[in-house]
Design a protein around this motif. Structure first.
Motif, short mmCIF file in Angstrom:
data_model
loop_
_atom_site.label_atom_id
_atom_site.label_comp_id
_atom_site.label_asym_id
_atom_site.label_seq_id
_atom_site.Cartn_x
_atom_site.Cartn_y
_atom_site.Cartn_z
N ASP A 67 -16.21 -12.06 14.93
CA ASP A 67 -16.23 -11.57 13.55
C ASP A 67 -16.02 -10.06 13.45
O ASP A 67 -16.18 -9.48 12.37
CB ASP A 67 -17.52 -11.97 12.86
CG ASP A 67 -18.77 -11.43 13.58
OD1 ASP A 67 -18.62 -10.63 14.54
OD2 ASP A 67 -19.89 -11.83 13.20
N THR A 93 -25.17 -19.33 15.04
CA THR A 93 -25.04 -18.10 14.26
C THR A 93 -25.76 -18.18 12.92
O THR A 93 -25.61 -17.29 12.08
CB THR A 93 -23.56 -17.78 14.00
OG1 THR A 93 -22.94 -18.87 13.31
CG2 THR A 93 -22.81 -17.54 15.30
N GLU A 94 -26.56 -19.22 12.73
CA GLU A 94 -27.21 -19.40 11.43
C GLU A 94 -28.63 -19.95 11.62
O GLU A 94 -28.96 -21.04 11.19
CB GLU A 94 -26.39 -20.37 10.56
CG GLU A 94 -26.80 -20.37 9.11
CD GLU A 94 -26.10 -21.48 8.33
OE1 GLU A 94 -25.53 -21.17 7.28
OE2 GLU A 94 -26.14 -22.64 8.75
N ARG A 103 -23.76 -13.46 11.16
CA ARG A 103 -22.70 -13.50 12.14
C ARG A 103 -21.96 -14.84 12.06
O ARG A 103 -22.50 -15.81 11.57
CB ARG A 103 -23.27 -13.32 13.56
CG ARG A 103 -24.05 -12.03 13.79
CD ARG A 103 -23.20 -10.78 13.62
NE ARG A 103 -22.01 -10.76 14.46
CZ ARG A 103 -21.98 -10.31 15.72
NH1 ARG A 103 -23.09 -9.83 16.28
NH2 ARG A 103 -20.84 -10.29 16.40
N TYR A 104 -20.74 -14.86 12.56
CA TYR A 104 -19.95 -16.09 12.53
C TYR A 104 -18.83 -15.96 13.54
O TYR A 104 -18.60 -14.89 14.14
CB TYR A 104 -19.37 -16.33 11.13
CG TYR A 104 -18.52 -15.21 10.60
CD1 TYR A 104 -17.14 -15.16 10.86
CD2 TYR A 104 -19.08 -14.17 9.86
CE1 TYR A 104 -16.36 -14.12 10.39
CE2 TYR A 104 -18.30 -13.12 9.39
CZ TYR A 104 -16.94 -13.10 9.66
OH TYR A 104 -16.18 -12.06 9.20
N SER A 106 -14.50 -17.11 13.73
CA SER A 106 -13.41 -17.57 12.86
C SER A 106 -12.47 -18.48 13.65
O SER A 106 -12.33 -18.35 14.86
CB SER A 106 -12.64 -16.39 12.28
OG SER A 106 -12.06 -15.62 13.32
N TYR A 107 -11.84 -19.41 12.93
CA TYR A 107 -10.96 -20.41 13.53
C TYR A 107 -9.53 -20.26 13.00
O TYR A 107 -9.32 -19.86 11.86
CB TYR A 107 -11.43 -21.82 13.17
CG TYR A 107 -12.71 -22.26 13.81
CD1 TYR A 107 -12.70 -23.00 14.99
CD2 TYR A 107 -13.94 -21.95 13.24
CE1 TYR A 107 -13.88 -23.42 15.58
CE2 TYR A 107 -15.12 -22.35 13.81
CZ TYR A 107 -15.09 -23.09 14.99
OH TYR A 107 -16.26 -23.50 15.57
N SER A 124 -16.36 -21.83 5.14
CA SER A 124 -16.94 -20.54 4.77
C SER A 124 -17.55 -19.93 6.02
O SER A 124 -18.23 -20.61 6.79
CB SER A 124 -18.01 -20.74 3.71
OG SER A 124 -18.82 -19.58 3.62
N ASN A 125 -17.32 -18.64 6.22
CA ASN A 125 -17.95 -17.98 7.36
C ASN A 125 -19.47 -17.99 7.24
O ASN A 125 -20.19 -17.85 8.24
CB ASN A 125 -17.45 -16.54 7.47
CG ASN A 125 -16.01 -16.48 7.96
OD1 ASN A 125 -15.55 -17.37 8.66
ND2 ASN A 125 -15.29 -15.44 7.57
N ASN A 128 -21.12 -21.28 9.10
CA ASN A 128 -20.54 -21.45 10.42
C ASN A 128 -21.68 -21.42 11.43
O ASN A 128 -22.40 -20.44 11.54
CB ASN A 128 -19.57 -20.30 10.65
CG ASN A 128 -18.91 -20.33 12.00
OD1 ASN A 128 -19.59 -20.16 13.00
ND2 ASN A 128 -17.60 -20.49 12.02
N PHE A 164 -19.18 -26.65 11.18
CA PHE A 164 -19.11 -25.64 10.12
C PHE A 164 -18.88 -26.35 8.80
O PHE A 164 -18.62 -27.56 8.75
CB PHE A 164 -18.01 -24.59 10.39
CG PHE A 164 -16.66 -25.16 10.65
CD1 PHE A 164 -15.81 -25.51 9.61
CD2 PHE A 164 -16.21 -25.33 11.95
CE1 PHE A 164 -14.55 -26.02 9.85
CE2 PHE A 164 -14.95 -25.84 12.21
CZ PHE A 164 -14.12 -26.19 11.15
N THR A 168 -20.92 -21.72 -0.29
CA THR A 168 -21.65 -20.51 0.05
C THR A 168 -23.04 -20.45 -0.56
O THR A 168 -23.75 -19.46 -0.39
CB THR A 168 -20.87 -19.26 -0.40
OG1 THR A 168 -20.65 -19.34 -1.82
CG2 THR A 168 -19.54 -19.16 0.32
#
Length: 248
Positions: A67, A93-94, A103-104, A106-107, A124-125, A128, A164, A168
């Protein structure tokens, strides 16, 4: 003179002697033996820092990227990153307030195995989260902590999965997905997904890498994308990545 203490001492000494003789004949008490075995086979939890690389050694982009905020540190910014007491990698990360990740990763799903596949998830990040690894039925697993030590091989094939979602907030409509490398429904002998390959690159300091390529995979880098409950297969995608795990 009070004779109770000497008599008590003689009785206790005799009892301990009898117990020792019995154990010499019959072996340790089953419970004691079980506890001793558990102590010998216990796998320590290892707290980690995780580096998610964006490009490979020649500059090609990975399809799972960081990220932009540096390494992921266990216990910091709602990140969990450990080798757990089952010998597997857990990266989350969650861990704090759900749907509000700090934190996340990305794909990039723009490289499907089937070029005609136009499905692209829109995660949505902030939604994730958890990566997990484990043993494939086609590749018995050594605890990751034990790779490269005590005569064990330095590398092995494992499964890996990540989840993921979209949305949000609690009121947003949510769709969830799962990415699998030889995990669950993908863990079949001729499966089209790659194994995740974990390799110990250093003993001191303790460092490991995980990537979806290696000698045990019929294919490299390929993952499955399914709905969150696994019932819908959206397709197979090339998702090269490189995680570097370092003990804190």
């Amino acid at each position: 003179m009070d004779m109770r203490r000497p008599l008590a001492f003689v009785f206790i000494t005799s009892l301990l002697y009898a117990t020792a003789c019995q154990e010499a004949v019959t072996g340790p008490h089953p419970v004691a033996a079980t506890l001793a075995m558990a102590r010998q086979t216990a796998i320590p939890t290892v707290s980690l820092t995780v580096t998610v690389s964006n490009v490979d050694g020649v500059g090609n982009s990975y399809a799972i990227q960081n990220d932009g905020n540096g390494t992921y540190v266990d216990g910091t910014q709602d990140v969990q990153a450990v080798l757990d007491n089952n010998g597997t990698f857990a990266f989350n990360t969650e861990t704090g307030t759900h749907r509000n990740a700090i934190r996340y990763v990305s794909y990039n799903f723009n490289n499907p195995v089937d070029p005609a596949n136009t499905y692209r998830p829109t995660p949505s990040n902030l939604r994730n989260y958890h990566f997990s690894t484990g043993a494939s039925q086609y590749s018995p697993m050594i605890p990751i902590q034990n790779l490269g030590v005590s005569g064990n091989p330095t590398s092995e094939c494992i499964y890996m999965g990540n989840s993921f979602a979209s949305g949000t907030s609690l009121t947003d409509p949510t769709t969830s997905w799962r990415v699998s490398f030889h995990k669950g429904l993908e863990d079949v002998s001729n499966g089209p997904t790659a194994f995740a390959v974990v390799t110990r690159t250093s003993v001191t300091p303790a460092v490991w890498t995980i990537a979806p390529s290696g000698a045990c995979s019929l294919v490299s880098n390929v993952s499955a994308l399914r709905s969150g409950d696994g019932s819908v297969l959206y397709g197979y995608y090339n998702l090269p990545f490189l995680f570097t795990l370092k003990a804190k």
